[in-house]
Structure formats: C-alpha cells, structure tokens
Design an enzyme around this catalytic site. Structure first.
Site, PDB file in Angstrom:
ATOM      1  N   GLU A   1      49.277  76.342 114.470  1.00 15.33           N
ATOM      2  CA  GLU A   1      50.467  76.138 113.817  1.00 15.33           C
ATOM      3  C   GLU A   1      50.932  77.009 112.407  1.00 15.33           C
ATOM      4  O   GLU A   1      51.096  76.563 111.358  1.00 15.33           O
ATOM      5  CB  GLU A   1      51.027  74.695 113.301  1.00 15.33           C
ATOM      6  CG  GLU A   1      51.523  74.007 114.686  1.00 15.33           C
ATOM      7  CD  GLU A   1      52.208  72.733 114.322  1.00 15.33           C
ATOM      8  OE1 GLU A   1      52.252  72.147 113.503  1.00 15.33           O
ATOM      9  OE2 GLU A   1      53.056  72.415 115.241  1.00 15.33           O
TER      10      GLU A   1
ATOM     11  N   GLU B   1      51.030  71.338 122.419  1.00 13.89           N
ATOM     12  CA  GLU B   1      51.312  70.221 121.885  1.00 13.89           C
ATOM     13  C   GLU B   1      52.815  69.679 122.363  1.00 13.89           C
ATOM     14  O   GLU B   1      53.767  70.590 122.459  1.00 13.89           O
ATOM     15  CB  GLU B   1      51.329  70.358 120.335  1.00 13.89           C
ATOM     16  CG  GLU B   1      50.054  70.311 119.799  1.00 13.89           C
ATOM     17  CD  GLU B   1      50.050  70.349 118.311  1.00 13.89           C
ATOM     18  OE1 GLU B   1      50.949  69.555 117.689  1.00 13.89           O
ATOM     19  OE2 GLU B   1      49.315  70.867 117.622  1.00 13.89           O
TER      20      GLU B   1
HETATM   21  C1  BGP Z   1      51.773  69.280 114.731  1.00 16.13           C
HETATM   22  C2  BGP Z   1      50.341  69.389 114.359  1.00 16.13           C
HETATM   23  C3  BGP Z   1      49.501  68.136 114.836  1.00 16.13           C
HETATM   24  C4  BGP Z   1      50.190  66.923 115.002  1.00 16.13           C
HETATM   25  C5  BGP Z   1      51.632  67.065 115.474  1.00 16.13           C
HETATM   26  C6  BGP Z   1      52.624  65.800 115.403  1.00 16.13           C
HETATM   27  O1  BGP Z   1      52.576  69.744 113.753  1.00 16.13           O
HETATM   28  O2  BGP Z   1      49.806  70.662 115.066  1.00 16.13           O
HETATM   29  O3  BGP Z   1      48.413  68.188 114.262  1.00 16.13           O
HETATM   30  O4  BGP Z   1      50.086  65.846 113.958  1.00 16.13           O
HETATM   31  O5  BGP Z   1      52.397  67.985 114.887  1.00 16.13           O
HETATM   32  O6  BGP Z   1      52.965  65.586 113.918  1.00 16.13           O
HETATM   33  P1  BGP Z   1      52.819  64.268 113.432  1.00 16.13           P
HETATM   34  O7  BGP Z   1      51.319  63.993 113.435  1.00 16.13           O
HETATM   35  O8  BGP Z   1      53.373  64.288 111.955  1.00 16.13           O
HETATM   36  O9  BGP Z   1      53.887  63.243 114.095  1.00 16.13           O
END
Ligand code: BGP
Length: 497
Positions: free
Chosen positions: A208, A393
């Site tokens: 990201e 993701e």
């Molecule tokens: C993305 C990241 C992850 C993950 C995901 C979910 O931005 O790459 O590391 O955490 O988001 O977000 P959160 O954990 O804040 O729910």
C-alpha cells in the site's frame, strides 16, 4: 470467453508481520517503527511513544494530522518502549510460535497461496547498513515457515515491506527520507532472494505504497508532502531495483507492486464532481502508473505543483524505473467511496477514503460493502495496464461473538465473500481480466492496523485474544472456514452456504 477461474488460480489468505508475527524481541530481531505504536480504537487514534534528544518522553500521532507543527518529530528523537504501555505488535497473535499450527489450518482449508510479510529488522537488525551481517536466526525462521508451506503445497507470497521500518534506519537516515535506505533495502532483498530462491516464487515489494506517511510507516521525522513524495521516489527506485535483483536471482519468480485501490465514484454527474473524481483517483493511480508503466505520468506535473513538491532525482533514476517495472499489480480492495468538490481532507490519503456512499451497506467501522466496486476496480485496472492483477487484500472487519467453544457462526462474512467472489468471477469471465489470485485479508484474526484492536476481526479462524492482549491465543475454526474450503476445492464454483 473464460467460463471460470483459471486452473492455477491462487486462492489463499493474507497477513503482515507487524500485525501477526509477534516475537518482537526474540531470535535476534532488531526494533522497528511499528514496535513503538500503541493501541487505539475507532475514536482514539494510535500513538507513537518517542524520546526526544534531551530525554523527554512523549507521544505523537501515528497517522499524521496534516499540520507540520504537530506532526514533525525533532532530530535526535528515537522511538522508545514504555513499560506501562501495551503495544499490539509485540506479540500480535504470535505466529512466531504458532506457525506450524496456523499453516496446517491453511493447508486444511486448501490454500494454494499464503501472503505474509518479512519483518525487515528480523533479517537485518539495523536494516542492512554497510558491513552488517544478516541475522541467521531470523533467516532460519522464515525458511522454516516456507518449508512448512511447501508441506501443504502452499505457495508463499512474500511482501518485502509492510508498515515497518527498522528503527535504526529511522534514527540514522530519516527512514525512506534518506537515499541510504534504498541500499539497505536492496541488501535485505538480495539476502532473501538468494536464501529463498527455491522456496518463494511470488514477491511483492512495498505494501500500500500510496497510503504511507510519516514515522510509523516510512520512518521519516516529517510528514509534509515534500518529504512524503521524496521518500516515495526512493521507494520507486528501490522497488524497481528489487525487481531487477529478483529476476536475476530467481528467473522463474514474479514480483509485483502493491497499491490500495478501492475505487472512487463521483457523487453525481456535475462535471466538476466527475472530473474531480478522476483527478482524485490519480492520487492512487500515480503509484501503479509509475511502477507498472515505468514513468511518472504526464498529470504528475500539476499534481506535484499544487502540493508544492519538487522531487529530487539522481541521474539514472528515471532509467531504472523505466527498465524494471512490476510483473503484476497487487492491490487491496475494501470499500468504495465518493468524491465531490466539497470534500475536505487535512492530510493526503493516497487517493483513498472519499465520502460515504448512501447506496451501499457499511460495516461496524463504517467501511462501505460494495462487491460491484470490486468488479469496477478490476476492470479499471486491467483496462489501464493490461498486465496480471492480484487481489491481495479484501475482507470485512467485524465484531465476532463466539459461543462457549469459541465457535463463530459468521454468516455475514460468508455473505460478504460470496458477493465479492461473484463479482470477481464476472471480471474474469466477462471482462477478461487476467487475475492471478485472491488472498482475503487477515485469514486468521490479527491486530488491526488502523486501530490496533483485536475485536475488528477478519479471519476464517478465531483467535482468543482481546484488545489488551489477554487471552489463550487458541485458534478455532469459524463457520466461514468450511465454506472457504469448499470454495477453494471447487475453484470458486460452489459458493452456496
Ligand atoms: C490495509 C493494510 C493491512 C490491513 C488492512 C485492514 O490498509 O495493508 O495491513 O490491516 O488494511 O485494515 P485494518 O486493520 O485497519 O482494519
């Protein structure tokens, strides 16, 4: 026209070391910026504990506010660990000691692929400064993990950089703000490509990249647009050179870039909103444009001018970026959002996080649930680049309520994935998107990046741990575990409950 997902489609799940691995002070690992981040909640931001040059201990926001007076960390500051504070990354959900059990569960679900990230300071405790020897114990840990994956025919998909910078590099080179960090990163890459060349064929350089900002993410003391984009330029060069190294050392490997690319819709057909949405989207696409096509796009001129940013390039940088583009575009997709001209944001969000869309449902954390947006995004990206895509993701963070045996009947999660897979299949079969695989986020419950909470759960596997780190860490299959197992076994054909 394809009728279904390709035979070799990589079904699996995704994690990251700073949220999953733990063992922060074991096996010779050095400290990383993520080790100084406190927990928080939806309305209580996570903080970084720091010590100023004169010894004063204080805290700053993990997510910069946009005001340099608040965000800037003075020179000579270092992150420090306060004994009275809980840091969720320290033990996370302890993959470090549970990897055999977890990988066995992934194997049981039929995973073809498992995405994890390397903790850079586990490989090189000081980040790979000149003359530093790699940490054998750290290298051995990941080797054991990859060998365990092989037992179940699971391909590791390895992210080289996911939200953590070795603390030493932050202190000495201003993290990615300093060009020295490029060489350190490449030493780490060379080490791991060489060591794991027979075990790992799928790599991702930087997670990201568009949403990274400030000390927690990039190890920079400042979070101004100038420092942020200069640091990103260093990342573009590092990423391109990592692609080069990877192909030289592992000729049959594929290495991709990774951008947060949940789509943006204009609020309505008011021309300023329609064009504004397109231009806002460039705040995310500029990253994939550079790494997939190999050059700064023509619109970047006005983009940087409006922010008052001048990128300092060394001779040869443009040629490097051009010569070694990514093999595929990996991206995260969680929630679509809406652009209109009244949007006010006090900090750059990398072209993500517009306004809420009144036409779709939301999760308990206010994230839009928009499966059609996934097809939209896949089509947009494939039309633009015509290179393989990988959804690395996707998922729904919710509060799960286990019964007395720890079992969670998560029909809402099954519904979420079912609807997204239906749209994903349309993108493959109708829109002709070349999609390599699908690794839902947090396939096993882990710490939330945004809030540091445990109660925001994404997994097919429940982990007994609360927001303060209490719990047995026992792993229990949720209802969605068997459902996803069936989906994988039928290559996405049987999505029934
Ligand atoms: C993305 C990241 C992850 C993950 C995901 C979910 O931005 O790459 O590391 O955490 O988001 O977000 P959160 O954990 O804040 O729910």
């Amino acid at each position: 026209m394809k009728k279904t997902f390709p035979e070799n489609f990589l079904w699996g799940g995704a994690t990251a070391a700073n949220q999953y691995e733990g063992g922060y002070n074991e096996g010779g690992r050095g400290l990383a910026t993520s080790d100084f981040i406190t927990n928080g909640s939806a309305d209580r931001p996570r903080k970084i504990t720091i010590r100023l040059k004169d010894g004063t201990k204080t805290m700053v926001n993990r997510r910069p506010t946009g005001d340099p007076k608040i965000d800037t960390i003075p020179e000579g500051t270092s992150g420090y660990i306060d004994e009275n504070v809980y840091y969720p990354s320290h033990n996370a959900v302890d993959f470090y000691h549970h990897y055999k059990e977890d990988i066995a569960l992934f194997g049981e679900m039929g995973f073809k692929c498992f995405r994890l990230s390397l903790s850079w300071s586990r490989i090189f405790p000081k980040g790979g400064i000149e003359g530093e020897q790699p940490n054998e114990e750290g290298l051995k840990f990941y080797e054991d993990v990859f060998k365990e994956c092989k037992k179940y025919n699971i391909e590791p998909l390895v992210t080289l950089y996911h939200f953590e910078t070795p603390a030493y590099l932050a202190e000495h080179f201003n993290g990615w703000g300093g060009r020295e960090t490029i060489d350190c990163f490449l030493r780490m890459c060379k080490e791991v490509f060489t060591r794991y060349k027979d075990l790992v064929k799928y790599w991702i350089t930087i997670n990201e990249i568009n949403v990274l900002n400030g000390y927690a993410f990039m190890g920079t003391r400042e979070a101004t647009a100038q420092v942020r984009y200069q640091a990103k330029h260093h990342m573009f060069v590092a990423s391109a050179l990592a692609n080069k190294l990877c192909h030289e050392i592992i000729p049959d490997a594929k290495i991709g870039c990774m951008v947060a690319l949940s789509c943006i819709y204009p609020k309505d057909c008011k021309p300023e909103n329609a064009f504004g949405a397109l231009d806002y989207r460039r705040g995310a696409l500029i990253y994939s444009d550079i790494m997939m096509r190999g050059y700064y796009p023509s619109y970047s001129g006005h983009f940087f001018e409006e922010m008052g940013v001048t990128i300092k390039k060394e001779p040869g940088d443009d040629e490097i970026i051009k010569a070694y583009p990514s093999d595929f575009l990996a991206f995260s997709y969680y929630r679509s959002s809406v652009y209109h001209t009244e949007i006010v944001q006090n900090t750059d969000t990398g072209g993500q996080m517009g306004d809420v869309n009144p036409f779709v449902e939301k999760t308990e954390w206010g994230w839009a649930i928009d499966p059609v947006g996934l097809r939209y995004t896949l089509s947009e990206l494939y039309d633009r680049y015509q290179k393989p895509l990988f959804i690395v993701e996707n998922g729904m963070g919710t509060i799960d309520k286990p019964d007395e045996n720890g079992y969670v009947e998560d029909d809402y999660r099954i519904q979420y994935f079912r609807d997204h897979i239906v749209e994903m299949k349309k993108a493959v079969t109708l829109d002709g998107v070349d999609l390599m695989g699908y690794t839902p986020w947090g396939c096993i419950d882990l710490v939330s990046a945004g809030t540091g909470e445990m109660k925001k759960r994404y997994g097919f596997i429940y982990v007994d741990m609360d927001d303060e780190g209490n719990g047995t860490l026992k792993r229990t299959k949720k209802k969605s575990f068997d459902w996803y197992k069936k989906v994988i076994a039928t290559n996405g054909e049987d999505l029934s409950f």
